[in-house]
Design a protein around this motif. Structure first.
Motif, PDB file in Angstrom:
ATOM      1  N   UNK A  69       0.826  -1.207   0.000  1.00 11.90           N
ATOM      2  CA  UNK A  69       0.000   0.000   0.000  1.00 11.90           C
ATOM      3  C   UNK A  69       0.859   1.255   0.000  1.00 11.90           C
ATOM      4  N   UNK A  70       1.915   1.269   0.802  1.00 11.23           N
ATOM      5  CA  UNK A  70       2.765   2.458   0.920  1.00 11.23           C
ATOM      6  C   UNK A  70       3.470   2.765  -0.392  1.00 11.23           C
ATOM      7  N   UNK A  71       3.939   1.732  -1.090  1.00  8.85           N
ATOM      8  CA  UNK A  71       4.596   1.946  -2.377  1.00  8.85           C
ATOM      9  C   UNK A  71       3.605   2.481  -3.409  1.00  8.85           C
ATOM     10  N   UNK A  76       1.846   6.577  -6.608  1.00  6.65           N
ATOM     11  CA  UNK A  76       0.595   6.835  -7.308  1.00  6.65           C
ATOM     12  C   UNK A  76      -0.240   7.911  -6.652  1.00  6.65           C
ATOM     13  N   UNK A  77       0.419   8.798  -5.934  1.00  4.82           N
ATOM     14  CA  UNK A  77      -0.289   9.853  -5.206  1.00  4.82           C
ATOM     15  C   UNK A  77      -1.079  10.768  -6.140  1.00  4.82           C
ATOM     16  N   UNK A 117       6.421   4.787   6.549  1.00  2.00           N
ATOM     17  CA  UNK A 117       5.783   3.478   6.656  1.00  2.00           C
ATOM     18  C   UNK A 117       6.693   2.382   6.134  1.00  2.00           C
ATOM     19  N   UNK A 118       7.424   2.674   5.069  1.00  2.00           N
ATOM     20  CA  UNK A 118       8.312   1.660   4.508  1.00  2.00           C
ATOM     21  C   UNK A 118       9.394   1.262   5.501  1.00  2.00           C
ATOM     22  N   UNK A 119       9.895   2.227   6.271  1.00  7.34           N
ATOM     23  CA  UNK A 119      10.901   1.907   7.296  1.00  7.34           C
ATOM     24  C   UNK A 119      10.324   0.925   8.305  1.00  7.34           C
ATOM     25  N   UNK A 150       3.116  -7.338  -6.639  1.00  8.40           N
ATOM     26  CA  UNK A 150       1.774  -7.449  -7.218  1.00  8.40           C
ATOM     27  C   UNK A 150       0.747  -6.758  -6.325  1.00  8.40           C
ATOM     28  N   UNK A 151       0.938  -6.821  -5.019  1.00  6.12           N
ATOM     29  CA  UNK A 151       0.039  -6.115  -4.114  1.00  6.12           C
ATOM     30  C   UNK A 151       0.049  -4.627  -4.357  1.00  6.12           C
ATOM     31  N   UNK A 152       1.238  -4.088  -4.610  1.00  6.71           N
ATOM     32  CA  UNK A 152       1.349  -2.660  -4.898  1.00  6.71           C
ATOM     33  C   UNK A 152       0.592  -2.312  -6.177  1.00  6.71           C
ATOM     34  N   UNK A 153       0.682  -3.166  -7.193  1.00  5.73           N
ATOM     35  CA  UNK A 153      -0.022  -2.910  -8.455  1.00  5.73           C
ATOM     36  C   UNK A 153      -1.535  -3.041  -8.292  1.00  5.73           C
TER      37      UNK A 153
END
Length: 258
Positions: A69-71, A76-77, A117-119, A150-153
């Motif tokens: 989600x964070x990526x 994609x903001x 969040x990524x950290x 794939x989750x990010x996509x």
């Protein structure tokens, strides 16, 4: 890709102009998601196992969904701000430029404060990967990478649908947050804990379970079939109706005249 990387560097440099503000916002993102992690911890301090999943195994779900989600949100903001582009007439300029519209929306805004969040997800992975009981062979490492990528996509596809609705309503529809922010929040646990009906919905309608729940079963050796390893790739089929819906909205777009 070269042009995208130029936009990437430009947005990063512009946000780093105010370093204190950048790092404080990133810290805020870290702390907000940290409260979710505490919720998972307190749940397992009361119940040792939830739906046959131990705490460390659940943390894999938490980290995969949060990182995906964070990526998607960080890169994609622009789609989150897409209703503003339509209402203020900025999208009209995008239509006359010799570049793909989706590329222009992507390049319009990148929010690197989500790096906080990524950290946290990296820290959670560092704890969960060696303690989850998974025997990390090459195929399982590949499965974990597919889950995140794939989750990010798939989350990106949900942002695309959110943007597409703006063609018809001008303003964004908040109910889409049920699947974006809601998917991130509910994804802290394996989706099977919410019941069979929810699991089926998140398999065949909004395929969040295809990159979270089913490949997790493969990692934990609860399913031996390689089919469970590639379910994140199957979930990418979801991008086709997302893109199609965006194109339908684009063909029906009428300028607001701003």
């Amino acid at each position: 890709m070269r042009l995208y990387m130029k936009f990437f560097a430009m947005h990063l440099k512009s946000q780093m102009q105010y370093k204190t503000s950048f790092f404080l916002t990133a810290l805020g993102q870290f702390l907000v998601s940290f409260t979710t992690l505490l919720g998972v911890y307190f749940m397992f301090s009361r119940f040792n196992i939830v739906e046959d999943f131990a705490f460390e195994q659940t943390l894999l779900c938490f980290a995969v969904v949060l990182m995906a989600f964070s990526m998607a949100e960080m890169l994609g903001r622009g789609f989150d701000l897409f209703p503003r582009m339509i209402s203020n007439g900025e999208f009209d300029r995008a239509l006359v430029r010799p570049r793909n519209v989706i590329f222009q929306v992507l390049a319009a805004k990148m929010d690197f404060t989500r790096f906080g969040r990524l950290i946290q997800t990296i820290a959670v992975f560092c704890y969960a990967i060696p303690t989850s009981g998974v025997i990390w062979t090459f195929d399982k490492i590949l499965t974990l990478c597919l889950m995140v990528a794939c989750g990010s996509l798939i989350f990106f596809g949900l942002f695309l649908i959110y943007a597409a609705f703006s063609f018809f309503t001008i303003e964004g529809l908040e109910f889409m947050n049920v699947f974006t922010d809601g998917g991130r929040e509910f994804g802290r646990y394996p989706f099977s804990v919410y019941g069979k009906n929810v699991l089926m919905f998140l398999t065949f309608v909004i395929p969040l379970a295809l990159f979270q729940y089913y490949p997790l079963l493969y990692l934990l050796d609860r399913e031996q079939s390689a089919f469970f390893m590639v379910t994140p790739l199957i979930g990418l089929v979801f991008l086709l109706p997302c893109y199609g819906f965006f194109q339908i909205g684009l063909r029906r777009y009428k300028s607001t005249g701003s």
